[in-house]
Design a protein around this motif. Structure first.
Motif, short mmCIF file in Angstrom:
data_model
loop_
_atom_site.label_atom_id
_atom_site.label_comp_id
_atom_site.label_asym_id
_atom_site.label_seq_id
_atom_site.Cartn_x
_atom_site.Cartn_y
_atom_site.Cartn_z
N ILE A 236 0.83 -1.20 0.00
CA ILE A 236 0.00 0.00 0.00
C ILE A 236 0.86 1.26 0.00
O ILE A 236 1.81 1.37 0.79
N ILE A 237 0.54 2.19 -0.88
CA ILE A 237 1.16 3.51 -0.85
C ILE A 237 0.07 4.57 -0.98
O ILE A 237 -1.02 4.30 -1.48
N GLU A 238 0.36 5.76 -0.50
CA GLU A 238 -0.54 6.90 -0.65
C GLU A 238 0.20 8.01 -1.39
O GLU A 238 1.35 8.32 -1.07
N GLU A 239 -0.48 8.57 -2.36
CA GLU A 239 0.15 9.61 -3.17
C GLU A 239 -0.92 10.53 -3.74
O GLU A 239 -1.93 10.05 -4.28
N GLY A 240 -0.73 11.83 -3.56
CA GLY A 240 -1.70 12.80 -4.09
C GLY A 240 -3.08 12.66 -3.50
O GLY A 240 -4.08 12.91 -4.18
N GLY A 241 -3.14 12.21 -2.25
CA GLY A 241 -4.42 12.04 -1.60
C GLY A 241 -5.15 10.77 -1.98
O GLY A 241 -6.30 10.56 -1.57
N LEU A 242 -4.51 9.90 -2.76
CA LEU A 242 -5.11 8.64 -3.19
C LEU A 242 -4.30 7.46 -2.64
O LEU A 242 -3.10 7.57 -2.40
N THR A 243 -4.98 6.35 -2.45
CA THR A 243 -4.34 5.14 -1.96
C THR A 243 -4.24 4.12 -3.09
O THR A 243 -5.21 3.87 -3.81
N TYR A 244 -3.05 3.54 -3.24
CA TYR A 244 -2.82 2.58 -4.31
C TYR A 244 -2.35 1.24 -3.72
O TYR A 244 -1.65 1.21 -2.70
N CYS A 246 -0.06 -1.65 -4.81
CA CYS A 246 0.99 -1.92 -5.79
C CYS A 246 1.29 -3.42 -5.89
O CYS A 246 0.63 -4.25 -5.27
N GLU A 247 2.30 -3.74 -6.68
CA GLU A 247 2.81 -5.09 -6.80
C GLU A 247 4.23 -5.14 -6.21
O GLU A 247 4.79 -4.11 -5.84
N GLU A 248 4.77 -6.34 -6.15
CA GLU A 248 6.12 -6.51 -5.63
C GLU A 248 6.88 -7.49 -6.50
O GLU A 248 6.32 -8.50 -6.95
N LYS A 249 8.14 -7.19 -6.76
CA LYS A 249 8.99 -8.11 -7.51
C LYS A 249 10.40 -8.05 -6.95
O LYS A 249 10.95 -6.97 -6.76
N SER A 250 10.95 -9.21 -6.66
CA SER A 250 12.28 -9.33 -6.08
C SER A 250 12.40 -8.50 -4.80
O SER A 250 13.44 -7.89 -4.53
N GLY A 251 11.32 -8.45 -4.03
CA GLY A 251 11.33 -7.75 -2.76
C GLY A 251 11.20 -6.24 -2.88
O GLY A 251 11.24 -5.54 -1.85
N LYS A 252 11.02 -5.74 -4.10
CA LYS A 252 10.91 -4.30 -4.31
C LYS A 252 9.51 -3.93 -4.78
O LYS A 252 8.89 -4.66 -5.55
N LEU A 253 9.04 -2.78 -4.34
CA LEU A 253 7.71 -2.32 -4.70
C LEU A 253 7.66 -1.92 -6.17
O LEU A 253 8.55 -1.20 -6.66
N VAL A 254 6.66 -2.39 -6.88
CA VAL A 254 6.42 -2.02 -8.28
C VAL A 254 5.19 -1.12 -8.29
O VAL A 254 4.10 -1.55 -7.93
N ARG A 255 5.36 0.11 -8.72
CA ARG A 255 4.28 1.10 -8.65
C ARG A 255 3.32 0.91 -9.82
O ARG A 255 3.26 1.68 -10.77
N LYS A 256 2.57 -0.18 -9.72
CA LYS A 256 1.63 -0.58 -10.76
C LYS A 256 0.37 -1.10 -10.09
O LYS A 256 0.43 -1.93 -9.18
N MET A 257 -0.79 -0.63 -10.54
CA MET A 257 -2.07 -1.11 -10.02
C MET A 257 -3.01 -1.30 -11.20
O MET A 257 -3.44 -0.33 -11.82
N ASP A 258 -3.30 -2.56 -11.54
CA ASP A 258 -4.19 -2.79 -12.68
C ASP A 258 -5.65 -2.81 -12.24
O ASP A 258 -5.96 -2.85 -11.04
N HIS A 259 -6.54 -2.80 -13.20
CA HIS A 259 -7.97 -2.65 -12.91
C HIS A 259 -8.53 -3.82 -12.12
O HIS A 259 -9.52 -3.67 -11.40
#
Length: 271
Positions: A236-244, A246-259
């Motif tokens: 979970i991340i928050e940005e610009g007043g919105l909550t997203y 995300c995904e994770e790959k190799s232990g790192k956050l991937v800033r991607k949210m599909d429909h």
């Protein structure tokens, strides 16, 4: 009018399209027709199931889509209407789908209902998908209940037991499963974690199967709560007043949210 008996209607060309070949739209709509009191249309659909639904097709079908839409659609309509032919055809389909399970107890991706030949697509690198192996439980639990045949439930439960035992330990009380699963062991493969495509309905079914069993199957509740904690703490991340989410790959956050992730708020509201 234009696509009766086909899986889908192409509204512009007024033509039907098959990709499973089992009248997906008819089977998936029966429960809604009943609830909407569209009795004539419902009876027409049941007649098609009785007289025209043909499982003797050599073309491989998606085990996932066939389970949730065809088997699930007929079972939901049976529970509402009591039309016995819907249960009879569900049992027949459920028996054929049993051939999709591999030696370790996980359902493969595609299956020929005619020959029983099962396959895994090349693009997954020989792995199964988390959403596919973890999204058959509600349908086969319901089928086992109505048919009085526990083997349907036991086969589906075996998949969850493998995911539970092979899914790794807890991290700060939470646990998430990679989207690729090895068919010979049930162990996760790779490091991609997603509540979107290829992972989504596994997490959804954990909660809903617990509810379906009258909140008596604590394994599903525990795994769901572990997954929610893992998601909250890692994705979970928050940005610009919105909550997203995300995904994770190799232990790192991937800033991607599909429909497909959009089911999550409703699931959290449900439990």
């Amino acid at each position: 009018q234009y696509a009766w008996g086909k899986d889908e209607l192409q509204p512009v060309s007024h033509k039907g399209k098959d990709w499973v070949g089992l009248g997906l739209t008819i089977l998936d709509s029966l429960d809604v027709l009943w609830m909407a009191n569209l009795t004539k249309e419902f009876a027409h659909g049941v007649e098609w199931v009785r007289d025209s639904l043909n499982y003797e097709r050599p073309k491989p079908i998606s085990v996932f889509e066939t389970t949730i839409r065809c088997l699930g659609g007929m079972l939901a309509a049976y529970e509402l209407s009591g039309e016995k032919v819907l249960l009879d055809r569900s049992i027949e389909l459920g028996e054929k789908l049993q051939k999709a399970y591999g030696a370790a107890g996980l359902p493969y991706t595609t299956l020929s209902l005619l020959t029983g030949h099962k396959t895994i697509p090349n693009w997954t690198g020989g792995s199964l998908l988390l959403a596919e192996v973890g999204t058959v439980q509600m349908e086969f639990f319901a089928l086992a209940h109505h048919a009085g045949r526990p083997e349907f439930r036991e086969r589906a439960q075996r998949a969850i037991d493998l995911l539970d035992s092979q899914g790794g330990g807890l991290t700060d009380g939470g646990r998430l499963w990679p989207i690729h699963i090895r068919p010979e062991s049930g162990r996760p493969s790779g490091s991609t974690i997603s509540w979107g495509a290829m992972g989504d309905s596994f997490y959804e079914y954990l909660l809903k199967t617990w509810l379906l069993t009258g909140k008596k199957h604590e394994q599903y509740k525990r795994m769901y709560l572990e997954a929610v904690k893992g998601m909250q703490r890692r994705l979970i991340i928050e940005e610009g007043g919105l909550t997203y989410l995300c995904e994770e790959k190799s232990g790192k956050l991937v800033r991607k949210m599909d429909h497909l992730v959009c089911f999550v708020p409703g699931t959290l509201a449900l439990g």
